[in-house]
Motif scaffolding. Structure first.
Motif, PDB file in Angstrom:
ATOM      1  N   GLY A  91     -15.219   2.746   7.498  1.00 47.05           N
ATOM      2  CA  GLY A  91     -15.042   1.296   7.346  1.00 47.05           C
ATOM      3  C   GLY A  91     -14.295   0.967   6.063  1.00 47.05           C
ATOM      4  O   GLY A  91     -14.284  -0.174   5.599  1.00 47.05           O
ATOM      5  N   GLN A  92     -13.671   1.975   5.486  1.00 47.99           N
ATOM      6  CA  GLN A  92     -13.008   1.795   4.191  1.00 47.99           C
ATOM      7  C   GLN A  92     -11.769   2.665   4.104  1.00 47.99           C
ATOM      8  O   GLN A  92     -11.839   3.870   4.400  1.00 47.99           O
ATOM      9  CB  GLN A  92     -13.959   2.256   3.088  1.00 47.99           C
ATOM     10  N   LEU A  93     -10.677   2.059   3.717  1.00 50.23           N
ATOM     11  CA  LEU A  93      -9.458   2.830   3.464  1.00 50.23           C
ATOM     12  C   LEU A  93      -9.393   3.063   1.959  1.00 50.23           C
ATOM     13  O   LEU A  93      -9.102   2.137   1.187  1.00 50.23           O
ATOM     14  CB  LEU A  93      -8.231   2.055   3.960  1.00 50.23           C
ATOM     15  N   VAL A  94      -9.744   4.270   1.556  1.00 50.70           N
ATOM     16  CA  VAL A  94      -9.765   4.604   0.121  1.00 50.70           C
ATOM     17  C   VAL A  94      -8.379   5.113  -0.244  1.00 50.70           C
ATOM     18  O   VAL A  94      -7.896   6.088   0.342  1.00 50.70           O
ATOM     19  CB  VAL A  94     -10.836   5.683  -0.164  1.00 50.70           C
ATOM     20  N   THR A  95      -7.741   4.442  -1.209  1.00 56.57           N
ATOM     21  CA  THR A  95      -6.330   4.738  -1.463  1.00 56.57           C
ATOM     22  C   THR A  95      -5.956   4.460  -2.912  1.00 56.57           C
ATOM     23  O   THR A  95      -6.634   3.696  -3.601  1.00 56.57           O
ATOM     24  CB  THR A  95      -5.450   3.865  -0.522  1.00 56.57           C
ATOM     25  N   ASN A  96      -4.863   5.074  -3.337  1.00 53.78           N
ATOM     26  CA  ASN A  96      -4.255   4.718  -4.619  1.00 53.78           C
ATOM     27  C   ASN A  96      -2.835   4.162  -4.391  1.00 53.78           C
ATOM     28  O   ASN A  96      -2.008   4.205  -5.281  1.00 53.78           O
ATOM     29  CB  ASN A  96      -4.210   5.939  -5.566  1.00 53.78           C
ATOM     30  N   ALA A 105      -5.020  -1.165   6.895  1.00 52.80           N
ATOM     31  CA  ALA A 105      -6.444  -1.439   7.179  1.00 52.80           C
ATOM     32  C   ALA A 105      -6.571  -2.427   8.339  1.00 52.80           C
ATOM     33  O   ALA A 105      -7.428  -2.264   9.217  1.00 52.80           O
ATOM     34  CB  ALA A 105      -7.117  -1.981   5.925  1.00 52.80           C
ATOM     35  N   GLU A 106      -5.698  -3.432   8.352  1.00 53.85           N
ATOM     36  CA  GLU A 106      -5.735  -4.423   9.438  1.00 53.85           C
ATOM     37  C   GLU A 106      -5.432  -3.747  10.783  1.00 53.85           C
ATOM     38  O   GLU A 106      -6.088  -4.022  11.792  1.00 53.85           O
ATOM     39  CB  GLU A 106      -4.687  -5.489   9.130  1.00 53.85           C
ATOM     40  N   LEU A 107      -4.452  -2.873  10.767  1.00 52.94           N
ATOM     41  CA  LEU A 107      -4.077  -2.156  11.999  1.00 52.94           C
ATOM     42  C   LEU A 107      -5.238  -1.271  12.485  1.00 52.94           C
ATOM     43  O   LEU A 107      -5.594  -1.291  13.673  1.00 52.94           O
ATOM     44  CB  LEU A 107      -2.828  -1.304  11.723  1.00 52.94           C
ATOM     45  N   TYR A 108      -5.860  -0.519  11.562  1.00 53.32           N
ATOM     46  CA  TYR A 108      -6.959   0.376  11.962  1.00 53.32           C
ATOM     47  C   TYR A 108      -8.129  -0.439  12.511  1.00 53.32           C
ATOM     48  O   TYR A 108      -8.790  -0.051  13.473  1.00 53.32           O
ATOM     49  CB  TYR A 108      -7.452   1.233  10.784  1.00 53.32           C
ATOM     50  N   SER A 109      -8.364  -1.575  11.867  1.00 52.98           N
ATOM     51  CA  SER A 109      -9.455  -2.452  12.276  1.00 52.98           C
ATOM     52  C   SER A 109      -9.191  -2.993  13.680  1.00 52.98           C
ATOM     53  O   SER A 109     -10.062  -2.978  14.555  1.00 52.98           O
ATOM     54  CB  SER A 109      -9.525  -3.574  11.240  1.00 52.98           C
ATOM     55  N   ASP A 110      -7.972  -3.424  13.886  1.00 54.48           N
ATOM     56  CA  ASP A 110      -7.571  -3.972  15.173  1.00 54.48           C
ATOM     57  C   ASP A 110      -7.716  -2.924  16.284  1.00 54.48           C
ATOM     58  O   ASP A 110      -8.256  -3.195  17.363  1.00 54.48           O
ATOM     59  CB  ASP A 110      -6.109  -4.430  15.023  1.00 54.48           C
ATOM     60  N   LEU A 111      -7.257  -1.706  16.007  1.00 57.03           N
ATOM     61  CA  LEU A 111      -7.283  -0.661  17.040  1.00 57.03           C
ATOM     62  C   LEU A 111      -8.699  -0.160  17.317  1.00 57.03           C
ATOM     63  O   LEU A 111      -9.012   0.235  18.437  1.00 57.03           O
ATOM     64  CB  LEU A 111      -6.387   0.516  16.632  1.00 57.03           C
ATOM     65  N   SER A 112      -9.545  -0.175  16.293  1.00 58.35           N
ATOM     66  CA  SER A 112     -10.911   0.375  16.460  1.00 58.35           C
ATOM     67  C   SER A 112     -11.933  -0.711  16.763  1.00 58.35           C
ATOM     68  O   SER A 112     -13.061  -0.411  17.133  1.00 58.35           O
ATOM     69  CB  SER A 112     -11.332   1.112  15.188  1.00 58.35           C
ATOM     70  N   VAL A 160     -12.353  -2.647   8.671  1.00 55.91           N
ATOM     71  CA  VAL A 160     -11.894  -1.617   7.715  1.00 55.91           C
ATOM     72  C   VAL A 160     -11.394  -2.344   6.478  1.00 55.91           C
ATOM     73  O   VAL A 160     -10.457  -3.145   6.553  1.00 55.91           O
ATOM     74  CB  VAL A 160     -10.759  -0.743   8.310  1.00 55.91           C
ATOM     75  N   LYS A 161     -12.049  -2.077   5.355  1.00 55.79           N
ATOM     76  CA  LYS A 161     -11.636  -2.709   4.095  1.00 55.79           C
ATOM     77  C   LYS A 161     -10.838  -1.716   3.253  1.00 55.79           C
ATOM     78  O   LYS A 161     -10.976  -0.511   3.418  1.00 55.79           O
ATOM     79  CB  LYS A 161     -12.878  -3.109   3.301  1.00 55.79           C
ATOM     80  N   VAL A 162     -10.066  -2.274   2.322  1.00 60.32           N
ATOM     81  CA  VAL A 162      -9.293  -1.405   1.419  1.00 60.32           C
ATOM     82  C   VAL A 162     -10.082  -1.214   0.129  1.00 60.32           C
ATOM     83  O   VAL A 162     -10.586  -2.183  -0.447  1.00 60.32           O
ATOM     84  CB  VAL A 162      -7.922  -2.042   1.081  1.00 60.32           C
ATOM     85  N   LEU A 163     -10.223   0.030  -0.301  1.00 60.23           N
ATOM     86  CA  LEU A 163     -10.791   0.299  -1.628  1.00 60.23           C
ATOM     87  C   LEU A 163      -9.704   0.981  -2.450  1.00 60.23           C
ATOM     88  O   LEU A 163      -9.323   2.125  -2.177  1.00 60.23           O
ATOM     89  CB  LEU A 163     -12.021   1.214  -1.506  1.00 60.23           C
ATOM     90  N   GLN A 164      -9.184   0.239  -3.422  1.00 65.45           N
ATOM     91  CA  GLN A 164      -8.115   0.787  -4.277  1.00 65.45           C
ATOM     92  C   GLN A 164      -8.742   1.531  -5.449  1.00 65.45           C
ATOM     93  O   GLN A 164      -9.600   0.991  -6.149  1.00 65.45           O
ATOM     94  CB  GLN A 164      -7.239  -0.351  -4.833  1.00 65.45           C
ATOM     95  N   LEU A 165      -8.323   2.764  -5.632  1.00 60.95           N
ATOM     96  CA  LEU A 165      -8.774   3.551  -6.783  1.00 60.95           C
ATOM     97  C   LEU A 165      -7.566   3.938  -7.617  1.00 60.95           C
ATOM     98  O   LEU A 165      -6.446   3.985  -7.088  1.00 60.95           O
ATOM     99  CB  LEU A 165      -9.468   4.829  -6.308  1.00 60.95           C
TER     100      LEU A 165
END
Ligand SMILES: NC(=O)c1ccc[n+]([C@@H]2O[C@H](COP(=O)([O-])OP(=O)(O)OC[C@H]3O[C@@H](n4cnc5c(N)ncnc54)[C@H](OP(=O)(O)O)[C@@H]3O)[C@@H](O)[C@H]2O)c1
Length: 292
Positions: free
Chosen positions: A158-163, A209-216, A220-225
């Motif tokens: 449920g989270q897109l962990v990304t930099n 994240a929007e695309l993954y959420s839509d398809l699933s 799906v939220k974005v977590l920026q690190l």
């Protein structure tokens, strides 16, 4: 006209072979690989399958004999590729191949944070341009199929962990890359040209994240690190250090805009728009949701 494809047993190589067989007779196709046995089915259709290994330059003399044009597929041996590709270019020249098309990457420059992933193709471009052979450079964006594993992980968590920050990438399917290569190898007017072969749309982390959420149909939220945090997280879940660094470096390159290239070259070459990331993921929906 006989066309050679190197690295023909790889993912891209097989797709290029398929595309070329729609444009050429089997006997006009020379597939060079370290693993001829993997291409038994193609050999049975009349295609000339030959052994060739860039680490064994002597093998390339016979492998490249009789070829007029050649697709040089960059290898996956990061750290050794300049020597390997240089051997392939020298062997092509010695065998009388007239024109070499090389699979490069967008922004193959020394300061690209992906390091050897980028500068080795860049250095190969220079070797080819200085070889005296006719050349064409296909600079591919990120392969869309490689977005699937992080996408499935994001759906699971449920989270897109990304930099990636606000950076964008422009995924292109391998099949489209293969079609662009096949068109370049079988039509005229491409000598001395560099084509940026990218997907149709630049996508930020929020777009993804929007695309993954839509398809699933799951949030799906974005977590920026930052880079160091992402690296720790990746190693914390068991990612080997060199691979964690590679993923972090890729995210940094996206953040800094090195993959934010949208170009009409694919459409000009093929007469159609490239397939979207959405379509690639829809085709692999079962895998996208497999861990959900
Ligand atoms: N744009 C992107 O997002 C992106 C991402 C990943 C990789 N790439 C690059 O694109 C290339 C093709 O991608 P792919 O997905 O088809 O990769 P792949 O399936 O992993 O294939 C690796 C390729 O490297 C060739 N190779 C390895 N060692 C070689 C050697 N000693 N001599 C000659 N060929 C050698 C293999 O040829 P054989 O096994 O047939 O001998 C095969 O074509 C990769 O190798 C890499 O350079 C691009």
């Amino acid at each position: 006209m006989n066309v050679i494809v190197t690295g023909a047993a790889g993912h891209l190589g097989r797709l290029v072979a398929e595309q070329l067989l729609e444009r050429l007779a089997p006997e006009q196709l020379i597939l060079v690989t370290r693993r001829p046995e993997a291409l038994r089915r193609l050999r049975a259709t009349g295609v000339d399958v030959r052994y060739g290994d860039f680490d064994d330059p002597a093998s390339l003399r016979d492998a490249f004999a009789g070829g007029d044009r050649m697709l040089l597929i960059s290898t996956d041996a990061i750290g050794r590729r300049v020597r390997q590709h240089g051997a392939a270019i020298d062997a092509a020249a010695a065998a009388g191949v007239g024109h070499v098309v090389f699979t490069s990457i967008v922004n193959p420059v020394a300061d690209n944070p992906t390091g050897a992933n980028a500068w080795e193709p860049g250095k190969t471009e220079t070797l080819l341009q200085q070889s005296g052979l006719a050349w064409t450079l296909l600079r591919f964006g990120s392969f869309a199929e490689l977005v699937l594993p992080p996408a499935a992980t994001a759906v699971q968590n449920g989270q897109l962990v990304t930099n990636n920050g606000r950076g964008r990438l422009v995924p292109i399917s391998r099949r489209d890359c293969a079609e662009a290569a096949a068109v370049t190898l079988t039509t005229g007017g491409h000598a001395g040209r560099t084509y940026e072969i990218t997907g149709p749309q630049a996508l930020s982390a929020s777009d993804l994240a929007e695309l993954y959420s839509d398809l699933s149909r799951k949030p799906v939220k974005v977590l920026q690190l930052n880079d160091a945090m992402l690296n720790w997280v990746l190693m914390g879940i068991g990612t080997p250090m060199p691979f964690a660094w590679r993923l972090t470096a890729y995210g940094r390159a996206v953040r800094l805009g090195y993959f934010d290239v949208v170009d009409p070259a694919f459409e000009r070459l093929t007469g159609r728009a490239p397939v979207s990331l959405r379509d690639v993921l829809v085709a692999q929906r079962a895998d996208l949701l497999a861990v959900a």
